[in-house]
Design a protein around this motif. Structure first.
Motif, PDB file in Angstrom:
ATOM      1  N   VAL A  48       2.628   9.735   9.286  1.00  0.00           N
ATOM      2  CA  VAL A  48       2.383   8.303   9.439  1.00  0.00           C
ATOM      3  C   VAL A  48       3.661   7.482   9.561  1.00  0.00           C
ATOM      4  O   VAL A  48       3.618   6.353  10.081  1.00  0.00           O
ATOM      5  CB  VAL A  48       1.513   7.755   8.289  1.00  0.00           C
ATOM      6  CG1 VAL A  48       0.150   8.428   8.285  1.00  0.00           C
ATOM      7  CG2 VAL A  48       2.204   7.899   6.943  1.00  0.00           C
ATOM      8  N   VAL A  81       3.848  -0.887   3.817  1.00  0.00           N
ATOM      9  CA  VAL A  81       3.175   0.399   3.620  1.00  0.00           C
ATOM     10  C   VAL A  81       4.250   1.428   3.299  1.00  0.00           C
ATOM     11  O   VAL A  81       5.159   1.665   4.099  1.00  0.00           O
ATOM     12  CB  VAL A  81       2.389   0.826   4.867  1.00  0.00           C
ATOM     13  CG1 VAL A  81       1.760   2.201   4.655  1.00  0.00           C
ATOM     14  CG2 VAL A  81       1.310  -0.203   5.203  1.00  0.00           C
ATOM     15  N   ASP A  84       0.838  -1.193   0.000  1.00  0.00           N
ATOM     16  CA  ASP A  84       0.000   0.000   0.000  1.00  0.00           C
ATOM     17  C   ASP A  84       0.874   1.245   0.000  1.00  0.00           C
ATOM     18  O   ASP A  84       1.927   1.279   0.642  1.00  0.00           O
ATOM     19  CB  ASP A  84      -0.915   0.021   1.227  1.00  0.00           C
ATOM     20  CG  ASP A  84      -1.973  -1.064   1.180  1.00  0.00           C
ATOM     21  OD1 ASP A  84      -2.380  -1.444   0.066  1.00  0.00           O
ATOM     22  OD2 ASP A  84      -2.388  -1.534   2.258  1.00  0.00           O
ATOM     23  N   SER A 114       5.410   5.367   2.269  1.00  0.00           N
ATOM     24  CA  SER A 114       4.970   6.747   2.470  1.00  0.00           C
ATOM     25  C   SER A 114       6.109   7.700   2.159  1.00  0.00           C
ATOM     26  O   SER A 114       7.290   7.361   2.296  1.00  0.00           O
ATOM     27  CB  SER A 114       4.512   6.958   3.916  1.00  0.00           C
ATOM     28  OG  SER A 114       4.154   8.309   4.150  1.00  0.00           O
ATOM     29  N   HIS A 121      -4.639  11.191   1.095  1.00  0.00           N
ATOM     30  CA  HIS A 121      -4.732  12.148   2.190  1.00  0.00           C
ATOM     31  C   HIS A 121      -6.050  12.900   2.048  1.00  0.00           C
ATOM     32  O   HIS A 121      -6.518  13.156   0.930  1.00  0.00           O
ATOM     33  CB  HIS A 121      -3.552  13.115   2.129  1.00  0.00           C
ATOM     34  CG  HIS A 121      -3.411  14.004   3.324  1.00  0.00           C
ATOM     35  ND1 HIS A 121      -4.185  15.138   3.499  1.00  0.00           N
ATOM     36  CD2 HIS A 121      -2.593  13.934   4.408  1.00  0.00           C
ATOM     37  CE1 HIS A 121      -3.837  15.725   4.632  1.00  0.00           C
ATOM     38  NE2 HIS A 121      -2.889  15.019   5.199  1.00  0.00           N
ATOM     39  N   TYR A 177      -3.636   3.075  -3.147  1.00  0.00           N
ATOM     40  CA  TYR A 177      -3.137   4.403  -2.767  1.00  0.00           C
ATOM     41  C   TYR A 177      -4.128   4.987  -1.775  1.00  0.00           C
ATOM     42  O   TYR A 177      -5.275   5.280  -2.121  1.00  0.00           O
ATOM     43  CB  TYR A 177      -3.018   5.284  -4.007  1.00  0.00           C
ATOM     44  CG  TYR A 177      -2.514   6.689  -3.770  1.00  0.00           C
ATOM     45  CD1 TYR A 177      -1.172   7.014  -3.937  1.00  0.00           C
ATOM     46  CD2 TYR A 177      -3.391   7.728  -3.418  1.00  0.00           C
ATOM     47  CE1 TYR A 177      -0.698   8.316  -3.762  1.00  0.00           C
ATOM     48  CE2 TYR A 177      -2.938   9.027  -3.233  1.00  0.00           C
ATOM     49  CZ  TYR A 177      -1.594   9.308  -3.397  1.00  0.00           C
ATOM     50  OH  TYR A 177      -1.134  10.599  -3.218  1.00  0.00           O
ATOM     51  N   PHE A 178      -3.684   5.125  -0.510  1.00  0.00           N
ATOM     52  CA  PHE A 178      -4.545   5.722   0.520  1.00  0.00           C
ATOM     53  C   PHE A 178      -4.403   7.233   0.450  1.00  0.00           C
ATOM     54  O   PHE A 178      -3.363   7.794   0.818  1.00  0.00           O
ATOM     55  CB  PHE A 178      -4.157   5.202   1.902  1.00  0.00           C
ATOM     56  CG  PHE A 178      -4.612   3.801   2.166  1.00  0.00           C
ATOM     57  CD1 PHE A 178      -5.912   3.558   2.600  1.00  0.00           C
ATOM     58  CD2 PHE A 178      -3.764   2.728   1.969  1.00  0.00           C
ATOM     59  CE1 PHE A 178      -6.350   2.264   2.841  1.00  0.00           C
ATOM     60  CE2 PHE A 178      -4.192   1.431   2.205  1.00  0.00           C
ATOM     61  CZ  PHE A 178      -5.495   1.199   2.638  1.00  0.00           C
ATOM     62  N   VAL A 199       0.882   5.415   0.731  1.00  0.00           N
ATOM     63  CA  VAL A 199       0.160   6.458   1.461  1.00  0.00           C
ATOM     64  C   VAL A 199       0.357   7.795   0.766  1.00  0.00           C
ATOM     65  O   VAL A 199       1.496   8.214   0.497  1.00  0.00           O
ATOM     66  CB  VAL A 199       0.655   6.551   2.918  1.00  0.00           C
ATOM     67  CG1 VAL A 199      -0.066   7.673   3.659  1.00  0.00           C
ATOM     68  CG2 VAL A 199       0.448   5.229   3.629  1.00  0.00           C
ATOM     69  N   LEU A 244      -5.635   7.326   9.064  1.00  0.00           N
ATOM     70  CA  LEU A 244      -4.990   6.131   8.533  1.00  0.00           C
ATOM     71  C   LEU A 244      -4.573   5.160   9.633  1.00  0.00           C
ATOM     72  O   LEU A 244      -4.570   3.940   9.424  1.00  0.00           O
ATOM     73  CB  LEU A 244      -3.773   6.520   7.692  1.00  0.00           C
ATOM     74  CG  LEU A 244      -3.131   5.377   6.909  1.00  0.00           C
ATOM     75  CD1 LEU A 244      -4.110   4.761   5.920  1.00  0.00           C
ATOM     76  CD2 LEU A 244      -1.872   5.851   6.195  1.00  0.00           C
ATOM     77  N   THR A 256       0.057  12.022   0.219  1.00  0.00           N
ATOM     78  CA  THR A 256       0.487  13.168   1.010  1.00  0.00           C
ATOM     79  C   THR A 256      -0.107  14.446   0.432  1.00  0.00           C
ATOM     80  O   THR A 256      -0.479  14.492  -0.743  1.00  0.00           O
ATOM     81  CB  THR A 256       2.028  13.274   1.022  1.00  0.00           C
ATOM     82  OG1 THR A 256       2.416  14.459   1.697  1.00  0.00           O
ATOM     83  CG2 THR A 256       2.585  13.344  -0.384  1.00  0.00           C
TER      84      THR A 256
END
Length: 393
Positions: A334, A327, A252, A329, A288, A285-286, A254, A314, A256
């Motif tokens: 995070v 994960v 995954d 980032s 923001h 893609y998590f 993250v 998150l 920004t």
């Protein structure tokens, strides 16, 4: 509002509200900790106890009154409402107070909150850089002032207060021409008073004089100056209430808000995300909460990543799962908080450095060193050089 609460918290983002819950949990459960306003300690649970939803055992009524001062963007407001529901499940009182959206909204909010601010014995704030919070701090008479994490901004807050500097967000360059400078001059007395609140000083408390205590509750690697005490945030409430998560085989990524804050060039960011996704086999893609829909559509088209818009911070989303075994980032909050929230789950958190070439021409001189510091001080993470996400051009 109902009769004044001895403990009053002000939050403006979902992460701030999460960290107020973490602070209240630690104060209620830690050995030797002073219970919140005489509330007896709550029961704790093993961190590994599976729970697909938050546990809602009976909790003390209104241990903290949490005042939400919501921003205007829909994603933040949605996450705040979800977090408010979790806070109420924990027995806290949550008040929703609009302070934006019109010229009169700030004044109306200040009038509605003034009595409670003056009466509170403990005041908890999530964003000491917020001008509205600084305005409220001028009314504070509390015996105790607590600052909970607002992400990596906490690192800059500690550095600036230690140096006695004006509180300015690290990515803000100032400006605004003559009108902006006039506004700064007019606001300077409020800002100076707010800064003084972060130094212990005599206060009137129930007819007696006492030194105001100042506490920093943080997961960031900071060393507060002598005026503050430090309490570590290890996301004990999150680990006790959620998970452990189911792990997927994928990776995954993250997102920004460095593009939205004007620090990183949009095209460079897209290229970096594409390179990371290809190199590490990322599938999700998590996003923001501040990332624009237009930017996310462009990322999806260019990378093929599944864009996920979390409905909670998150740390909670990852803890509830499913989450990738790795994960990735860019430098952000995070990389400091996820190792705590995901401790013992087998998830690897990796941070990719930001290449100075990705920065915009309007990025502040402080941006490069600040982002490097966020990366260098992260604990229990895997570090990826900027070349790992090399960009074209």
């Amino acid at each position: 509002m109902t009769p004044s609460a001895p403990t009053l918290a002000f939050v403006e983002s979902p992460v701030q509200l999460l960290n107020v819950l973490e602070w209240a949990h630690v104060r209620a459960t830690a050995p030797g900790a002073r219970p919140l306003d005489g509330i007896p300690p709550q029961r704790t649970r093993a961190a590994a106890a599976p729970a697909p939803a938050p546990v809602t055992d009976p909790a003390p009524a209104a241990a903290v009154r949490i005042v939400v001062l919501p921003p205007t963007d829909p994603m933040s407001r949605g996450q705040l409402r979800r977090m408010a529901a979790l806070a109420r499940d924990e027995g806290h009182e949550v008040c929703w107070q609009e302070a934006r959206g019109s010229r009169l909204a700030p004044l109306r909010a200040l009038a509605a909150l003034a009595r409670d601010v003056r009466a509170a014995r403990t005041v908890v704030v999530g964003d000491p850089f917020s001008r509205y919070v600084q305005l409220l701090l001028t009314l504070v008479r509390a015996e105790e002032l607590v600052v909970v994490d607002d992400g990596t901004a906490t690192m800059e807050f500690v550095a600036q207060t230690a140096r006695g500097e004006r509180l300015v967000r690290w990515h803000r360059a100032g400006g605004g021409g003559l009108p902006g400078r006039v506004r700064e001059l007019a606001y300077a007395p409020v800002s100076a008073t707010a800064r003084r609140r972060f130094t212990p000083a005599p206060v009137a408390a129930g007819g007696r004089r006492a030194d105001r205590r100042v506490e920093l509750f943080t997961a960031m690697p900071v060393v507060p100056h002598g005026a503050m005490t430090l309490r570590a945030n290890e996301f004990a409430w999150t680990r006790a209430r959620f998970g452990p998560p189911r792990l997927t085989k994928g990776t995954d990524l993250v997102g920004t808000s460095l593009v939205e804050t004007g620090v990183v060039d949009p095209d460079r960011y897209l290229d970096a995300v594409r390179a990371l996704a290809t190199e590490h086999g990322a599938t999700r893609y998590f996003a923001h909460r501040r990332e624009s829909a237009e930017k996310l559509r462009a990322l999806s088209r260019a990378t093929g990543l599944e864009i996920v818009r979390p409905d909670l911070p998150l740390e909670l989303t990852a803890r509830r799962g499913p989450v990738g075994r790795t994960v990735l980032s860019f430098p952000s909050t995070v990389v400091h908080t996820l190792p705590y929230a995901l401790a013992g789950t087998g998830v690897t958190v990796a941070v990719c450095e930001v290449d100075p070439a990705w920065l915009t021409g309007s990025a502040t001189p402080r941006a490069r060193s600040f982002l490097a510091g966020v990366t260098d001080t992260a604990r229990d993470v895997r570090r990826l050089p900027a070349g790992t996400a090399s960009t074209a051009g």
